[in-house]
Scaffold this active site. Structure first.
Site, PDB file in Angstrom:
ATOM      1  N   HIS A 108       0.853  -1.186   0.000  1.00 55.76           N
ATOM      2  CA  HIS A 108       0.000   0.000   0.000  1.00 55.76           C
ATOM      3  C   HIS A 108       0.887   1.234   0.000  1.00 55.76           C
ATOM      4  O   HIS A 108       1.930   1.245   0.647  1.00 55.76           O
ATOM      5  CB  HIS A 108      -0.910   0.005   1.245  1.00 55.76           C
ATOM      6  CG  HIS A 108      -2.080   0.904   1.097  1.00 55.76           C
ATOM      7  ND1 HIS A 108      -2.011   2.260   1.337  1.00 55.76           N
ATOM      8  CD2 HIS A 108      -3.354   0.651   0.715  1.00 55.76           C
ATOM      9  CE1 HIS A 108      -3.196   2.796   1.103  1.00 55.76           C
ATOM     10  NE2 HIS A 108      -4.027   1.847   0.727  1.00 55.76           N
ATOM     11  N   ASP A 110      -7.912  -5.072  -0.089  1.00 54.16           N
ATOM     12  CA  ASP A 110      -8.450  -5.945  -1.132  1.00 54.16           C
ATOM     13  C   ASP A 110      -8.183  -7.419  -0.864  1.00 54.16           C
ATOM     14  O   ASP A 110      -8.832  -8.279  -1.456  1.00 54.16           O
ATOM     15  CB  ASP A 110      -7.854  -5.555  -2.494  1.00 54.16           C
ATOM     16  CG  ASP A 110      -8.281  -4.158  -2.889  1.00 54.16           C
ATOM     17  OD1 ASP A 110      -9.490  -3.904  -2.851  1.00 54.16           O
ATOM     18  OD2 ASP A 110      -7.415  -3.330  -3.202  1.00 54.16           O
TER      19      ASP A 110
END
Ligand code: COA
Length: 394
Positions: A263, A320
């Protein structure tokens, strides 16, 4: 560094481009807050509609305000009939994100415009969009399977209505809770790529429909919301927990990335992953434990191999990652994971667009130029056509 000596921040990493009251991502600590409320408190205690109220109106609702919001959402779920007819004519193998983007853009056609072609963009427009986006996703889920679309119910929560519209039966409490937790966790995430895109579009004084269409287009790629569907494909490919480590080693050996890992902001495990893992695990215990078990093994294998291969990087599971086992357990196909992401993030997109419009200035950054220097125009008869100019003097 560009040719002019100006340092270019590729991908705008670390560059502050605006200010928001809506949410805060603290990447080192692994904390996400909406208007000061920690998602660790919101996920188990607040429903999606409460979060919508918090984002749009700036405070958690009283019971009466929540009831009013629920009624307003329920009243606006239905899509204009021509859009449903249009979806019925779309090829059944169309990509669900393409369908969603097109239908949301199409919603604008059915709303009056002012003399400049703009629609009213206020909190009620936002609520309409929050109500309608899940309807578009659910109707396409059925139409593509050759089934009749189901009309939305106004007496159900956002989460329950969405599952009802896909399945045709009211969901179990566990399924509704799982869906609701997902929507709460996905509702906002500061200046992520799709939200930034929505704000850039709004900054040109375009309306909410245009800005949300931009956002959906930006959500699609694998570096953002597309990763959810990509993780779904990975779980299918891995197939069983015992293959997870070999899979991770193969992917990294090819120089590729593990989907659902890493991320830009979080340098620890994404705080949303913990809650999603918990609901995915709970669902898997009631249905098929396979998807959760593969995901768990894949995360362990990724952590192990990434520590070995990229020890200086902090790459951990993102939001996700556990979306995939959660949605497989709820019975959704992998290519619908990203459109369902939009059903939660529509709350944040709308709130950000309203925030942008309330104190707007055109967002227009600069770029350094790294092309050729100024040179003479070549008349067509002197051009070689292969890119190299034939100068009259040469
Ligand atoms: N698997 C393997 N390596 C990864 C990785 C992953 N999922 N994510 C980042 N890296 C590595 C990159 O290869 C790069 O290593 P290198 O310097 O040795 O080449 C390094 O980490 C930095 O990557 P970079 O692309 O500059 O980081 P970023 O901040 O731009 O990337 C993401 C953020 C999300 C785009 C990236 O982590 C990624 O592609 N993840 C997979 C897709 C995904 O899950 N997206 C959803 C995000 S919510």
């Amino acid at each position: 560094m560009s040719t002019t000596g100006i340092v270019v921040d590729r991908g705008l990493e670390g560059v502050v481009v605006g200010s928001t009251l809506l949410s805060n991502v603290e990447g080192k600590e692994g904390r996400l807050t909406y208007r000061g409320y920690d998602i660790d408190d919101l996920a188990p205690n607040a429903c999606f509609e409460e979060v919508v109220h918090l984002l749009l109106y700036g405070r958690l609702p009283s019971a009466k305000q929540l009831d009013e919001l629920r009624k307003e959402l329920g009243a606006h779920r239905m899509l204009p009939e021509p859009l449903i007819n249009a979806m019925e004519r779309v090829p059944k193998d169309a990509w669900p994100m393409d369908v969603l983007r097109t239908i949301v853009s199409g919603l604008a056609i059915f709303v009056p415009v002012d003399a400049h072609g703009a629609h009213v963009s206020d909190v009620h427009t936002a609520i309409e969009l929050i109500a309608k986006v899940p309807t578009a996703v659910a109707m396409w889920d059925r139409i593509r399977r050759g089934l009749e679309p189901i009309e939305p119910r106004h007496d159900l929560s956002q989460a329950a209505n969405f599952l009802y519209m896909c399945r045709g039966t009211e969901p179990s409490d566990v399924a509704e809770d799982a869906m609701d937790t997902y929507l709460v966790l996905l509702a906002d995430h500061s200046f992520n790529a799709s939200t930034f895109s929505a704000r850039v579009t709004a900054s040109t004084k375009a309306d909410l429909y245009a800005a949300v269409t931009s956002a959906i287009a930006t959500l699609e790629g694998e570096a953002h919301g597309g990763a959810a569907s990509a993780v779904g494909r990975v779980l299918l490919e891995v197939g069983k927990p015992e293959r997870a480590e070999a899979y991770v080693r193969e992917v990294l050996a090819r120089g590729e990335r593990i989907m659902g890992m890493g991320h830009r902001e979080y340098k620890v495990r994404d705080p949303r992953a913990r809650h999603l893992e918990a609901v995915a695990k709970k669902l898997s215990e009631l249905h098929d434990p396979k998807w959760y078990k593969i995901a768990r093994a894949l995360e362990d294998a990724s952590n192990l191999v990434l520590r070995e291969k990229k020890p200086d990087k902090s790459i951990y599971a993102n939001v996700d990652f556990y979306t995939a086992p959660l949605f497989y357990s709820l019975g959704f196909p992998g290519d619908e994971f990203t459109p369902i992401f939009a059903c939660g993030r529509i709350a944040g997109w709308s709130a950000h667009v309203l925030e942008q419009l309330a104190d707007n200035r055109l967002i227009r950054p600069q770029a350094t130029y790294s092309g050729p220097p100024v040179h003479a125009f070549e008349p067509i008869e002197r051009r070689t056509g292969n890119g190299a100019a034939s100068h009259p003097s040469s």
